[in-house]
Design an enzyme around this catalytic site. Structure first.
Site, PDB file in Angstrom:
ATOM      1  N   PHE A 152       2.576  26.578 -36.805  1.00 51.92           N
ATOM      2  CA  PHE A 152       4.040  26.578 -36.708  1.00 51.92           C
ATOM      3  C   PHE A 152       4.540  27.972 -37.062  1.00 51.92           C
ATOM      4  O   PHE A 152       4.329  28.467 -38.167  1.00 51.92           O
ATOM      5  CB  PHE A 152       4.698  25.555 -37.639  1.00 51.92           C
ATOM      6  CG  PHE A 152       6.197  25.502 -37.432  1.00 51.92           C
ATOM      7  CD1 PHE A 152       6.753  24.638 -36.515  1.00 51.92           C
ATOM      8  CD2 PHE A 152       7.042  26.378 -38.112  1.00 51.92           C
ATOM      9  CE1 PHE A 152       8.132  24.612 -36.288  1.00 51.92           C
ATOM     10  CE2 PHE A 152       8.418  26.367 -37.892  1.00 51.92           C
ATOM     11  CZ  PHE A 152       8.967  25.470 -36.974  1.00 51.92           C
ATOM     12  N   ASP A 237       1.156  35.214 -41.016  1.00 51.43           N
ATOM     13  CA  ASP A 237       2.518  34.676 -41.141  1.00 51.43           C
ATOM     14  C   ASP A 237       2.640  34.077 -42.542  1.00 51.43           C
ATOM     15  O   ASP A 237       2.190  32.959 -42.790  1.00 51.43           O
ATOM     16  CB  ASP A 237       2.774  33.625 -40.058  1.00 51.43           C
ATOM     17  CG  ASP A 237       4.180  33.000 -40.175  1.00 51.43           C
ATOM     18  OD1 ASP A 237       4.825  33.166 -41.237  1.00 51.43           O
ATOM     19  OD2 ASP A 237       4.610  32.331 -39.215  1.00 51.43           O
ATOM     20  N   LYS A 266      12.097  33.572 -45.349  1.00 49.49           N
ATOM     21  CA  LYS A 266      12.493  32.551 -46.319  1.00 49.49           C
ATOM     22  C   LYS A 266      12.892  33.117 -47.685  1.00 49.49           C
ATOM     23  O   LYS A 266      14.021  33.547 -47.848  1.00 49.49           O
ATOM     24  CB  LYS A 266      11.380  31.499 -46.456  1.00 49.49           C
ATOM     25  CG  LYS A 266      11.201  30.653 -45.191  1.00 49.49           C
ATOM     26  CD  LYS A 266      10.350  29.434 -45.450  1.00 49.49           C
ATOM     27  CE  LYS A 266       9.856  28.733 -44.197  1.00 49.49           C
ATOM     28  NZ  LYS A 266      10.832  27.856 -43.581  1.00 49.49           N
TER      29      LYS A 266
HETATM   30  N1  PXG Z   1       6.612  30.736 -39.794  1.00 48.37           N
HETATM   31  C1  PXG Z   1       6.354  29.766 -40.662  1.00 48.37           C
HETATM   32  C2  PXG Z   1       4.993  29.688 -41.291  1.00 48.37           C
HETATM   33  C3  PXG Z   1       7.344  28.857 -41.016  1.00 48.37           C
HETATM   34  O1  PXG Z   1       7.080  27.884 -41.891  1.00 48.37           O
HETATM   35  C4  PXG Z   1       8.848  30.005 -39.485  1.00 48.37           C
HETATM   36  C5  PXG Z   1       7.809  30.869 -39.208  1.00 48.37           C
HETATM   37  C6  PXG Z   1      10.178  30.191 -38.810  1.00 48.37           C
HETATM   38  O2  PXG Z   1      11.160  30.594 -39.711  1.00 48.37           O
HETATM   39  P1  PXG Z   1      12.729  30.408 -39.354  1.00 48.37           P
HETATM   40  O3  PXG Z   1      13.436  31.190 -40.406  1.00 48.37           O
HETATM   41  O4  PXG Z   1      12.934  30.967 -37.996  1.00 48.37           O
HETATM   42  O5  PXG Z   1      13.019  28.947 -39.410  1.00 48.37           O
HETATM   43  C7  PXG Z   1       8.618  28.973 -40.393  1.00 48.37           C
HETATM   44  C8  PXG Z   1       9.733  28.008 -40.683  1.00 48.37           C
HETATM   45  C9  PXG Z   1      12.929  24.033 -39.435  1.00 48.37           C
HETATM   46  C10 PXG Z   1      11.822  24.272 -40.393  1.00 48.37           C
HETATM   47  O6  PXG Z   1      13.912  23.377 -39.829  1.00 48.37           O
HETATM   48  C11 PXG Z   1      11.152  25.483 -40.390  1.00 48.37           C
HETATM   49  C12 PXG Z   1      10.122  25.682 -41.298  1.00 48.37           C
HETATM   50  C13 PXG Z   1       9.790  24.687 -42.169  1.00 48.37           C
HETATM   51  C14 PXG Z   1      10.444  23.494 -42.156  1.00 48.37           C
HETATM   52  C15 PXG Z   1      11.480  23.266 -41.269  1.00 48.37           C
HETATM   53  O7  PXG Z   1      12.828  24.508 -38.280  1.00 48.37           O
HETATM   54  N2  PXG Z   1       9.384  26.836 -41.348  1.00 48.37           N
END
Ligand code: PXG
Length: 410
Positions: A152, A237, A266
Site C-alpha cells: 500500500f 516507504d 504522516k
Molecule cells: N505509504 C504508506 C506506507 C501508507 O501507509 C501512504 C503511502 C499514502 O499516504 P497519504 O498521505 O497519501 O494517505 C500510506 C497511507 C487512507 C489510509 O485513508 C492511508 C493509510 C493508512 C490508512 C488509511 O487512505 N496509509
C-alpha cells in the site's frame, strides 16, 4: 447535552446529526466508526456527546506526538502568524533549516518536500525513473520498478496501478505501466525479478495496510544488498513506519539498512499539517532540474516550522526508545492473553497487529465493540485489528487499553 446512555448504546442525536450531514453530502469513500470527535489532547479524544476515548490508532501513525502537542501547536501558531506560504517561486526562512535538519537526521544528501504520502511516493517513482534513464542508462520509457505483493503506497492512478488489491483498482483503469510485483519478504524472488531495465525496488519495511506484516529477519538487509549489486535503487516507504513508530527512528534501522531513497510523511506533519518528503543521495535527487517537478505547498514555511519542531521533539524526548519499550511490554501482555479468537500478535514498537482466527468474524466488529468500551482502533484487512497509539501515550493508559482489549477479545 451530554448523553446519559453508554457509548454506542445511545445513537444519540448530536452524533446522528453529524453523520447524517456526512451521509447526505460527502462522497462515500470511507466507512468510519460511528463516533464524531470534537476535541483531542495527548492520547485522548472526546466526541460531540462528551464521551472520552483513548486513541489507539493515531491517524494511522500521523499522530505520533498525540493530539495538540503543546510545543508543536506553539510552533504552528507562531509560524501561522508570521508567514504561512510563499510558494517555491521565492525562498522562505524555514525551508533551509528544515532541509538541513531532516537530511542530517536521515543521513541523506538531499530532500524534496511534498505534502501527502502519495505525492512523495510519486516523487520517489519519478526520481527513480529519471535516475534510471539519465544515470544508469536505461533506454527511454523502458524503466521498470519492482513492488511487493500486498503493498500500500497511496491512491493515485499510478500507485493503484501496481496494487494487487482488486478494490483499489476496480474501475480506475487504464493503468500506468512499468511496475512488476514480487512476493513480500522473499529476497530470492526479488533477485530473480531484476532485469536490465530495473531501476528501483519500492518496499514498506513493515506492511501497514497489508495487515501489519513483518518480513523475515534479514530480509531488508538482503534486499538492499541485492539492489546495490544490481544497481537498483532500494526505496523504503517509511510513511507509516518512520519517525520512531517501530522503536527506531526508521524501521530500516532495525537491520542497519540505509535506503537509497527514503519516503516520509504522516508524523512529519506533527499531526497538524500534511508534510511529506523524499530523501536520497545527490546522485538520485540531483536528477531533478528546475521545472521538472514541484508542488504549490511543498516546502511551505508553516509546514517546515511544524516539521522542524516535530523532529526536535521526536529526538529530544527519545520517542523511538519509548515506542520500543512500551511496544515490547504491550505486545508481551497481548500475547499472554491466550484468547481463543487471537491467531497472532505481531508488530514492532507501537505498530501492532492482532490477527483474529477466521471463526471470530470480521475484525471491524471488534473495533466497534472496543469503541463502545472507550477505545478507538481500526481493522486493517478483514481479520487484523491495528493498534498504533500515539508514542507519547502513558503506560497507565496502555494498561487501561489492555483491560478493554482483554474484555473484548476473551
Ligand atoms: N505509504 C504508506 C506506507 C501508507 O501507509 C501512504 C503511502 C499514502 O499516504 P497519504 O498521505 O497519501 O494517505 C500510506 C497511507 C487512507 C489510509 O485513508 C492511508 C493509510 C493508512 C490508512 C488509511 O487512505 N496509509
Amino acid at each position: 447535552m451530554p448523553s446519559t446512555e453508554g457509548r454506542g448504546a445511545g445513537t444519540v442525536s448530536e452524533t446522528q446529526r453529524h453523520i447524517g450531514m456526512v451521509d447526505a453530502h460527502s462522497a462515500r469513500n470511507y466507512a468510519p466508526l460511528p463516533v464524531v470527535i470534537s476535541h483531542g489532547r495527548g492520547a485522548w479524544v472526546e466526541d460531540v456527546e462528551g464521551h472520552r476515548y483513548l486513541d489507539m490508532l493515531s491517524a494511522y501513525s500521523a499522530l505520533n506526538f498525540g493530539h495538540g502537542h503543546p510545543e508543536i501547536v506553539a510552533a504552528f501558531v507562531q509560524q501561522a502568524e508570521t508567514l504561512s506560504l510563499t510558494s517555491r517561486a521565492f525562498h522562505n526562512d524555514q525551508f533551509g533549516p528544515f532541509c538541513e535538519e531532516i537530511t542530517k537526521l536521515a543521513g541523506q544528501d538531499l530532500v524534496l518536500p511534498m505534502n501527502t504520502g502519495a505525492e512523495a511516493v510519486e516523487t520517489a517513482l519519478k526520481a527513480a525513473r529519471k535516475w534510471g534513464e539519465k544515470v544508469k542508462g536505461v533506454p527511454a520509457n523502458q524503466a521498470e520498478i519492482l513492488v511487493c505483493e500486498g503493498n500500500f503506497h497511496g491512491r493515485t492512478i499510478t500507485i493503484v496501478s501496481f496494487s494487487d488489491d482488486p478494490q483499489y483498482r476496480d474501475g480506475f483503469g487504464p493503468f500506468t505501466p512499468g511496475f512488476k510485483l514480487v512476493p513480500y519478504g522473499d529476497a530470492a524472488a526479488l533477485e530473480a525479478a531484476i532485469g536490465p531495465n530495473t531501476v528501483g525496488f519500492l518496499v514498506e519495511p513493515i506492511q501497514g495496510e497489508g495487515g501489519i506484516v513483518v518480513p523475515p529477519a534479514g530480509y531488508l538487509k538482503r534486499a538492499a544488498e541485492i539492489c546495490r549489486r544490481n544497481r537498483v535503487l532500494f526505496m523504503a516507504d517509511e510513511i507509516q513506519t518512520g519517525l520512531a513508530r517501530t522503536g527506531r527512528m526508521f524501521a530500516c534501522d532495525h537491520e542497519d539498512v540505509k535506503p537509497d531513497v527514503l519516503v516520509l510523511g504522516k508524523a512529519l506533519g506533527g499531526g497538524m499539517m500534511p508534510v511529506s518528503a523524499v530523501l536520497a543521495s545527490r546522485e538520485v535527487l540531483g536528477v531533478f532540474e528546475p521545472g521538472d517537478h514541484g508542488s504549490t505547498f511543498g516546502g511551505n514555511p508553516l509546514a517546515c516550522a511544524v516539521a522542524r519542531r516535530a523532529l526536535h521533539v521526536l529526538v529530544r524526548d527519545g520517542l523511538a526508545e519509548r515506542a520500543a519499550s512500551l511496544g515490547e511490554q504491550f505486545m508481551a501482555k497481548l500475547r499472554a492473553l491466550n484468547s481463543p479468537i487471537v491467531k497472532e500478535v505481531r508488530g514492532r514498537g507501537l505498530l501492532i497487529g492482532i490477527e483474529l482466527v477466521p471463526s471470530a468474524g470480521p475484525a471491524k466488529a471488534y473495533a466497534k465493540k472496543l469503541k463502545d468500551e472507550g477505545m478507538l482502533c481500526k481493522d486493517t484487512v478483514e481479520s487484523v485489528l491495528r493498534i498504533a497509539p500515539p508514542l507519547v501515550i502513558e503506560p497507565a493508559d496502555l494498561d487501561w487499553a489492555y483491560e478493554r482489549l482483554a474484555r473484548v477479545l476473551r
